[in-house]
Motif scaffolding. Structure first.
Motif, PDB file in Angstrom:
ATOM      1  N   ALA A  30       0.900  -1.281   0.094  1.00  0.00           N
ATOM      2  CA  ALA A  30       0.044  -0.102  -0.022  1.00  0.00           C
ATOM      3  C   ALA A  30       0.993   1.134  -0.047  1.00  0.00           C
ATOM      4  N   GLY A  39      -6.462   5.442  -4.008  1.00  0.00           N
ATOM      5  CA  GLY A  39      -5.633   4.194  -4.001  1.00  0.00           C
ATOM      6  C   GLY A  39      -4.268   4.038  -3.903  1.00  0.00           C
ATOM      7  N   CYS A  40      -3.623   5.220  -4.091  1.00  0.00           N
ATOM      8  CA  CYS A  40      -2.157   5.394  -4.265  1.00  0.00           C
ATOM      9  C   CYS A  40      -1.223   5.146  -2.815  1.00  0.00           C
ATOM     10  N   GLY A  41      -2.136   5.268  -1.662  1.00  0.00           N
ATOM     11  CA  GLY A  41      -1.536   4.999  -0.594  1.00  0.00           C
ATOM     12  C   GLY A  41      -1.316   6.259   0.287  1.00  0.00           C
ATOM     13  N   LYS A  42      -1.866   7.282   0.110  1.00  0.00           N
ATOM     14  CA  LYS A  42      -1.927   8.464   1.002  1.00  0.00           C
ATOM     15  C   LYS A  42      -2.476   8.262   2.403  1.00  0.00           C
ATOM     16  N   SER A  43      -3.897   7.772   2.243  1.00  0.00           N
ATOM     17  CA  SER A  43      -4.398   7.607   3.608  1.00  0.00           C
ATOM     18  C   SER A  43      -3.390   6.674   4.588  1.00  0.00           C
ATOM     19  N   THR A  44      -3.036   5.626   4.065  1.00  0.00           N
ATOM     20  CA  THR A  44      -2.106   4.412   4.635  1.00  0.00           C
ATOM     21  C   THR A  44      -1.122   5.273   5.294  1.00  0.00           C
TER      22      THR A  44
HETATM   23  N1  LIG Z   1      -6.958  -3.062   5.310  1.00  0.00           N
HETATM   24  C1  LIG Z   1      -6.155  -3.078   3.995  1.00  0.00           C
HETATM   25  N2  LIG Z   1      -6.334  -4.577   3.492  1.00  0.00           N
HETATM   26  C2  LIG Z   1      -5.716  -4.474   2.330  1.00  0.00           C
HETATM   27  N3  LIG Z   1      -5.267  -3.687   1.427  1.00  0.00           N
HETATM   28  C3  LIG Z   1      -5.655  -2.179   1.753  1.00  0.00           C
HETATM   29  C4  LIG Z   1      -6.064  -2.015   3.261  1.00  0.00           C
HETATM   30  N4  LIG Z   1      -5.884  -0.641   3.259  1.00  0.00           N
HETATM   31  C5  LIG Z   1      -5.474  -0.148   2.127  1.00  0.00           C
HETATM   32  N5  LIG Z   1      -5.359  -1.063   1.382  1.00  0.00           N
HETATM   33  C6  LIG Z   1      -4.903  -0.961  -0.110  1.00  0.00           C
HETATM   34  O1  LIG Z   1      -3.747  -0.018  -0.062  1.00  0.00           O
HETATM   35  C7  LIG Z   1      -3.904   0.962  -1.072  1.00  0.00           C
HETATM   36  C8  LIG Z   1      -3.699   2.506  -0.559  1.00  0.00           C
HETATM   37  O2  LIG Z   1      -4.818   2.792  -0.069  1.00  0.00           O
HETATM   38  P1  LIG Z   1      -4.995   4.034   0.825  1.00  0.00           P
HETATM   39  O3  LIG Z   1      -3.825   4.334   1.500  1.00  0.00           O
HETATM   40  O4  LIG Z   1      -6.423   4.183   1.330  1.00  0.00           O
HETATM   41  O5  LIG Z   1      -5.209   4.901  -0.465  1.00  0.00           O
HETATM   42  P2  LIG Z   1      -5.655   6.458  -0.856  1.00  0.00           P
HETATM   43  O6  LIG Z   1      -5.650   7.015   0.334  1.00  0.00           O
HETATM   44  O7  LIG Z   1      -4.333   7.214  -1.648  1.00  0.00           O
HETATM   45  O8  LIG Z   1      -6.941   6.414  -1.452  1.00  0.00           O
HETATM   46  C9  LIG Z   1      -5.316   0.512  -1.916  1.00  0.00           C
HETATM   47  O9  LIG Z   1      -4.924  -0.291  -3.107  1.00  0.00           O
HETATM   48  C10 LIG Z   1      -6.038  -0.035  -0.833  1.00  0.00           C
HETATM   49  O10 LIG Z   1      -6.489  -0.882  -1.689  1.00  0.00           O
END
Ligand SMILES: Nc1ncnc2c1ncn2[C@@H]1O[C@H](COP(=O)(O)OP(=O)(O)O)[C@@H](O)[C@H]1O
Ligand SMILES: [Mg+2]
Lengths: 304, 355
Positions: free
Chosen positions: B18, B39-44
């Motif tokens: 992620a 989906g690029c990983g910002k929130s993560t």
């Molecule tokens: N709990 C999780 N389990 C599996 N994959 C995840 C989980 N959380 C996020 N992802 C994946 O990690 C990637 C980044 O997610 P996220 O950080 O939410 O993106 P953004 O905030 O940039 O839209 C996405 O492809 C998402 O599907």
């Protein structure tokens, strides 16, 4: 289950033939349910309540107009009866509390499990315990908890005890049986409510300085209250009205209200007195509903 | 000195990452945006900084302290969520007092600070309202007040404007930026909206497919995109196929259908290889606006679209369509469809990128 349901906007009926006909037809659809409820629930219940105000005559079930409070006076003056009221209520409260303590973590786990496969598995686990008839499940418990049951045999074999522990035919056995029966209802009442608590609320609390325990106590628990109250009410009502469990697990030694009702009516044919005990049980349930309602209003801080 | 430092921060879920090896330094009081598609990983990334997600590998520093293993409540980091996360069982005043009560502050002091916070976010008199009695914009202000009243060292915002309607979004954009500037609080702002990132940030980190692909000021990011992804994600661009001819100091000479022209270019562009030449629509010059230097190419006007402040042209050059925009100023030259014209651009405003 939610006490804080959304408001439903009622549409003002338009004065068109089609609409009126539609409304008319809808009434026909609920009519069977209404008739069923009337014929098979309301009428028997009201007659039972009515008959409780007749003098007890063994073997006679005819409703007369001779009004008397004799049956109720007897219930509230003889300790064998009024102590049963307290015992029923006490067991109901204890069972609700135990089901809550056991059920909450399980419901929390299921609510927070996002993996669809694991979630389904857990739900099947909970629901499967409701699939078998209660009598069969109680026989299963008896195999486990009887004097020569699995638990006692194992403990004696291990040399931990010499005499079998009294696990059954007492209040303990009844409570265990009732918890087994009511736990799924508690869990099902809680799952939806817990799942509706957005995870970001817990996270917001954490980043504002709350430990895991504080976040649970100050955010998750208060927001679970509607489910806790609804589940407790359901479990309490099921517990105080259960006949099968105290009969099998209590072996007629734990005298709760449904046992009295059965004894009076089925064994002695004293319909009027049995009906009076049933009336007391019914009113107890109504009081529980009232308490539930007050608690729901109170825990929501007076917000609808 | 940097206030937040991410070192090789990585989060993997099963097979995919992620977030992959993010390295980042954010200065004290800086407004830093993570910009990228969904989906690029910002929130993560943000949630790892906040402490809700444990990184698979890498470290997070705040000041000199490694906070990678600290629980969220001990990080002194405030976060505002996309859905604002107002506690529905508490009124506005109780929501804002939440963090202060946990800090065992005296009641009178809490009341004073709550009032001050309400004033700061312009919600005086809202004390007794509950979440369901607040509009989206008001909830956002409460969420900000609730966080800021605890005076966190760092403020994190995860797409805070995406749930608001357009007008309010514009207003809140400047309001948040002003507040941040006044408080001088180190801020990490997550968004997929380039306008938000460009207008609010001191610096932007552009993310794509779990990685940070470019870090720079809004001007850097817009005017000197390092990759085609950044070019296409931020603003509109004309992208042309060219061949690298040779290097020429800081610049690179490329050949576009036999026309040689100078452009800014990355040092790793090898002569003889294919590359992409990128020119923003507003930098395409037409007719009398053409400067002394730069290419001169023949083109045909396909269409002219009047958009008020700007006029937009679709042009045909060779086999390729090119979009040009110009300010609709007094005495500006206009071109009717079908007109044959000469176009070009300033070499300093064209960018050669690896294909
Ligand atoms: N709990 C999780 N389990 C599996 N994959 C995840 C989980 N959380 C996020 N992802 C994946 O990690 C990637 C980044 O997610 P996220 O950080 O939410 O993106 P953004 O905030 O940039 O839209 C996405 O492809 C998402 O599907
Ligand atoms: Mg996101």
């Amino acid at each position: 289950m939610s006490v804080t349901g959304g408001r439903i906007a009622l549409r003002r009926p338009a004065f068109s033939v089609a609409e009126a006909f539609g409304g008319f037809r809808l009434w026909w659809l609920v009519l069977p349910a209404f008739l069923f409820f009337l014929a098979f629930f309301l009428v028997p219940l009201v007659s039972l309540l009515a008959i409780s105000f007749n003098k007890t005559v063994p073997g006679v079930v005819t409703l007369t107009t001779a009004f008397t409070l004799d049956n109720f006076e007897r219930i509230f003056t003889r300790s064998i009866y009024y102590s049963s009221i307290l015992r029923s209520i006490g067991i109901g409260i204890v069972v609700a509390a135990i089901a809550l303590i056991l059920g909450y973590p399980l419901a929390y786990l299921i609510a927070k499990t996002e993996h669809p496969g694991r979630n389904t598995l857990l739900m099947i686990l909970v629901l499967s315990s409701m699939q078998l008839d209660m009598v069969i499940r109680m026989y299963g418990l008896m195999v486990l908890m009887g004097d020569t049951g699995l638990i006692n045999s194992a403990l004696i074999w291990a040399g931990l005890i010499h005499e079998p522990l009294p696990l059954m035919y007492n209040t303990f056995g009844v409570v265990v049986g009732l918890v087994q029966v009511t736990l799924p209802f508690m869990v099902l009442s809680l799952i939806g409510i817990i799942r509706a608590i957005h995870p970001s609320l817990e996270e917001a609390a954490r980043s504002l300085g709350a430990s895991r325990a504080e976040a649970f106590r100050k955010v998750v628990l208060p927001l679970s209250m509607p489910g806790i109250l609804a589940g407790s009410l359901l479990v309490f009502a099921l517990s105080i009205s259960s006949y099968v469990v105290p009969a099998l697990m209590g072996g007629w030694k734990v005298m709760v209200l449904p046992i009295h009702i059965y004894q009076q009516i089925a064994e002695s044919g004293r319909w009027q007195f049995g009906a009076a005990v049933a009336a007391v049980l019914f009113v107890t349930s109504l009081i529980a509903v009232f308490v539930y309602h007050r608690a729901a209003v109170w825990t929501s801080g007076g917000r609808t | 000195m940097s206030d937040i430092r991410l070192v090789n921060l990585t989060k993997s879920y099963g097979e995919g990452n992620a977030v992959s090896e993010v390295n980042l330094e954010i200065g004290e009081g800086e407004f830093f945006s993570l910009l990228g598609p969904s989906g690029c990983g910002k929130s993560t990334t943000l949630r790892m900084i906040a402490g809700f997600i444990r990184p698979t590998s890498g470290q997070i520093f705040v000041g000199r302290d490694d906070i990678t293993a600290l629980p969220p409540e001990r990080r002194d980091i405030g976060i505002v969520f996309q859905n604002y996360a107002i506690f529905p069982h508490m009124n506005v005043a109780e929501n804002i007092a939440f963090g202060l009560k946990l800090r065992k502050m005296p009641k009178a002091e809490i009341a004073r600070r709550v009032e001050a916070a309400l004033k700061q976010v312009g919600l005086v008199g809202y004390d007794d309202r509950y979440q369901r009695q607040l509009s989206g914009g008001e909830q956002q202000r409460v969420a900000l007040a609730r966080v800021l009243v605890t005076e966190p060292r760092i403020l994190l915002l995860d797409e805070p404007l995406s749930a608001l309607d357009k007008g309010l979004r514009e207003e809140m954009k400047f309001w948040i930026k002003d507040l941040q500037k006044k408080l001088r609080i180190t801020t990490v702002y997550v968004t997929h909206d380039q306008d938000e990132a460009l207008t609010m940030s001191d610096r932007i980190g552009v993310m794509s497919k779990s990685r940070i692909v470019q870090i720079g000021t809004p001007q850097d990011i817009y005017e000197r995109p390092k990759t085609l992804f950044v070019t296409s994600f931020i603003g509109h661009s004309n992208v042309m196929d060219v061949t690298v001819a040779r290097r020429d100091g800081d610049m690179v000479v490329v050949s576009l259908d036999g026309h040689e022209m100078s452009a800014r270019g990355a040092a790793d562009l090898q002569p003889g290889t294919q590359a992409k030449l990128v020119v923003r629509p507003e930098n395409i010059l037409m007719g009398a606006a053409l400067g002394e230097t730069g290419p001169r190419l023949a083109a045909t006007v396909l269409s002219e679209t009047y958009q008020g402040a700007i006029v937009r042209y679709r042009l045909k050059r060779g086999s390729q369509e090119i979009v040009a925009e110009r300010q609709n100023q007094a005495h500006v030259e206009r071109f009717a469809p079908g007109t044959e014209i000469t176009i070009g651009w300033d070499p300093g405003w064209s960018e050669a990128l690896t294909a």
